[in-house]
Every structure is written in C-alpha cells, then in structure tokens.
Enzyme design. Structure first.
Site, PDB file in Angstrom:
ATOM      1  N   LYS A  53       0.839  -1.205   0.000  1.00 30.49           N
ATOM      2  CA  LYS A  53       0.000   0.000   0.000  1.00 30.49           C
ATOM      3  C   LYS A  53       0.875   1.256   0.000  1.00 30.49           C
ATOM      4  O   LYS A  53       0.588   2.227  -0.696  1.00 30.49           O
ATOM      5  CB  LYS A  53      -0.945  -0.023   1.211  1.00 30.49           C
ATOM      6  CG  LYS A  53      -2.060  -1.053   1.057  1.00 30.49           C
ATOM      7  CD  LYS A  53      -2.807  -1.308   2.352  1.00 30.49           C
ATOM      8  CE  LYS A  53      -3.769  -2.487   2.192  1.00 30.49           C
ATOM      9  NZ  LYS A  53      -4.422  -2.875   3.457  1.00 30.49           N
ATOM     10  N   GLN A  97      -4.726  -1.511   9.704  1.00 28.06           N
ATOM     11  CA  GLN A  97      -4.480  -2.790   9.036  1.00 28.06           C
ATOM     12  C   GLN A  97      -5.025  -3.942   9.885  1.00 28.06           C
ATOM     13  O   GLN A  97      -4.704  -4.068  11.057  1.00 28.06           O
ATOM     14  CB  GLN A  97      -2.975  -2.962   8.780  1.00 28.06           C
ATOM     15  CG  GLN A  97      -2.611  -4.242   8.043  1.00 28.06           C
ATOM     16  CD  GLN A  97      -3.213  -4.321   6.632  1.00 28.06           C
ATOM     17  OE1 GLN A  97      -3.208  -3.350   5.881  1.00 28.06           O
ATOM     18  NE2 GLN A  97      -3.746  -5.477   6.289  1.00 28.06           N
ATOM     19  N   ASP A 120     -11.321   2.667   4.198  1.00 32.07           N
ATOM     20  CA  ASP A 120     -11.640   1.253   3.983  1.00 32.07           C
ATOM     21  C   ASP A 120     -13.153   1.043   3.836  1.00 32.07           C
ATOM     22  O   ASP A 120     -13.593   0.017   3.335  1.00 32.07           O
ATOM     23  CB  ASP A 120     -11.146   0.414   5.171  1.00 32.07           C
ATOM     24  CG  ASP A 120      -9.783  -0.207   4.901  1.00 32.07           C
ATOM     25  OD1 ASP A 120      -9.472  -0.446   3.717  1.00 32.07           O
ATOM     26  OD2 ASP A 120      -9.054  -0.449   5.867  1.00 32.07           O
TER      27      ASP A 120
END
Ligand code: NDP
Length: 286
Positions: A53, A97, A120
């Site tokens: 990422k 994460q 997200d």
C-alpha cells in the site's frame, strides 16, 4: 483453458493513472492527499500488505505514513493514536491494518475512526449509508470487483449473482453492490445446505471464503463470470485462490487469476477512496 482472464493488474494500472491525475490536480490547489496507516504487531502478511500500500501511494503521489505499534500495544494506546489521527487536519485517510492482535477489540477500534477518514469503508456509519442506498465510501475489495466487471462489460441487470462468503469486508458489501446494479443476489456461507446448487445457478459468481480451491469447475455454470477473492498461501509457498483455477477456467467465460485479479484492485480502490476523502474534506464536489 476456455475462459478469458480478467486482468486485475491491467485495470488497477488504469485506476492508478486516474488517481495520479486527481492527485496532481489537488496538489495544484495546495492539497496533498495523506493516508495514515496503523499497523499493530508483527503479522508477516499484514507487513507485506502495508508495504504494498505504501508503494502504491508513492507511485500516485499520495503521502503516507505508517504508525507501527508493538504486538502487545494496549487498547488505549491504539485508541489514542486513532483519535490523534482523527484530529490531525493534514490526515485525509486512516487505515487500520487488519487483523489486529487477538487481545484488541477490532470492531470497537474501527468505530473510533472518523467516518470522513474511513478509506476502507468499514465504519458502521459508512456501511449504514451503503445499506440505505446513499453511500459515501464503498469498501475497497467489492468496489474493485465492480470496476473489474464494468471494465469487462459484464451485464448485471437481471442476472443471477451468487456471493460465497458473508464477511463485513467482502461478502456483505459485495451483495449490496450487486443488488444496487439490479442483479438477483444469493449469499452463501458455511451453513449453506447445498452450496453447489447455488453456485451452479450463478451467472456471476464471487467467492470469498479463505478456503483454498474450494470451488471446482463442476460447481460452476458453463459461461459464468467467476471472481476469486481468496488469497491463500499453501505450504509449498504458492499463492492460490478460493477457486480451483484449472477446472474453473474450463467452464467459466471469464475468470480472475490469483494473484493478479482482485488483489491489485483492492489496493487501487484504497488509493481512489483516499483521494475522494481528500476532495470531500476540502469541499470539492464530484
Ligand atoms: P472471513 O473469514 O471473514 O469470511 C469467510 C466467509 O466464508 C464466511 O462468511 C464463511 O461463512 C464463509 N465460508 C467459509 N467456509 C465456507 C464453506 N466451506 N462454504 C461456504 N462458505 C464458507 O474472510 P474474508 O471475507 O475476510 O476473506 C475471504 C478471503 O478473501 C480470504 O482468503 C482473504 O485472504 C481474501 N481477501 C482478499 C482480498 C483481496 O484483496 N483479494 C481482500 C480481503 C480478503 P460463515 O460466515 O458461516 O463463517
């Protein structure tokens, strides 16, 4: 092999180019999109995902910083970092994460993320907006799958779509996005009585179970479009999906490979969501 490969790498490159152009336009207005990543512990897969990422952000000009907390970080430590990032006006997106270490309450920590910075799309507020038909941000993996289907001209209206898996990250939002596009959607899970009865009816089959190669060619309708979300590392080190690619590609009309299918799209849509968050926070309309 009969099926056409749905090339997630190629489509993700296209998304990267689009995002890069948007970042450049924002920078001309003095706005530098910034993604803050929270990585707790030493999960090796998570470390790889975060590195990927970071690299992707760098390629398109999104600034990123990863806050690394130790495996034994307390709930309060993680919560206080998230609150600090919420307050920081230079941060446009916050990515926690997953998975978090077992002792941390994942759901409640994700709820602490400011919904405006939730790139997200996992915050209950954003999932609720999605459910109510007025979404702000859509979860990256299902959003990436929709982009793949669109790029390959897959018709959804009136089609039978079957999603195997009902996680909040993939299965449930996938169901909603397909429904939004007028597919007739069935969701299957570990307690589904006769899985292949359902999968064999699917014109579009999305599989997200985390069970290596569990969907085989004989479970697929001839001509179906098959989207394999799974990423499973086998003992020999190879990476496989939740679909048995060899047998499935003899039956399907189109199929995503693993790797190179859905995975790159998830990262690409994270970049997209970060730039969209930066635009919204700066009052720039779509
Ligand atoms: P979860 O473990 O959260 O969910 C798995 C789902 O699969 C559950 O709903 C479970 O049912 C269902 N399931 C498990 N076994 C079976 C079975 N035998 N028959 C039918 N359904 C079953 O996983 P995620 O959704 O987070 O991830 C799924 C896979 O996708 C993983 O391999 C993950 O690594 C991968 N992934 C890939 C991404 C990408 O970018 N390509 C992004 C996110 C995930 P139940 O609810 O009943 O337990």
């Amino acid at each position: 092999m009969k099926a056409q490969i749905i090339d997630g790498k190629a489509v993700s490159k296209k998304v990267h180019e689009e995002v890069k152009a948007e970042v450049e336009a924002l920078k001309k207005r003095g706005i530098e999109p910034f993604l803050a990543v929270v990585l707790v512990g030493d999960n090796p897969a998570s470390k790889v995902y975060v590195r990927n990422k970071e690299k992707a952000c760098a390629k398109v000009g999104i600034k990123t910083y990863t806050h690394r907390l130790p495996q034994d970080a307390s709930y309060d430590e993680v919560a206080s970092l998230i609150r600090q990032l919420n307050e920081d006006p230079s941060v446009n997106g916050i990515l926690v994460q997953l998975p978090l270490p077992d002792h941390l309450d994942e759901k409640s920590l994700l709820e602490l993320v400011d919904p405006a910075k939730d790139v997200d799309g996992f915050h209950p507020y954003n999932l609720g907006r999605l459910l109510s038909g007025n979404p702000t941000v859509k979860p990256c993996t299902p959003l990436g799958i929709m982009r793949l289907l669109d790029e390959y001209g897959v018709e959804l209206k009136g089609k039978e779509a079957v999603v195997v898996g009902r996680s909040v990250i993939v299965g449930k939002p996938m169901w909603l996005l397909l429904l939004e596009r007028h597919a007739t959607v069935t969701t299957c899970h570990s307690r589904t009585a006769d899985l292949s009865f359902h999968t064999k009816r699917a014109d579009v089959l999305v599989v997200a179970t985390g069970r290596p190669k569990m969907i085989t060619g004989d479970m697929i309708k001839p001509g179906a479009v098959v989207i394999d979300v799974g990423i499973n590392r086998l003992e020999d080190g190879s990476l496989v999906g939740d679909v048995d690619f060899e047998s499935a590609s003899e039956v399907a009309s189109m199929i995503t490979p693993v790797p190179g299918g859905v995975g790159p799209m998830t990262v690409a849509m994270l970049l997209y969501n970060t730039v969209q968050a930066a635009r919204r926070q700066n009052g720039i309309e779509d």
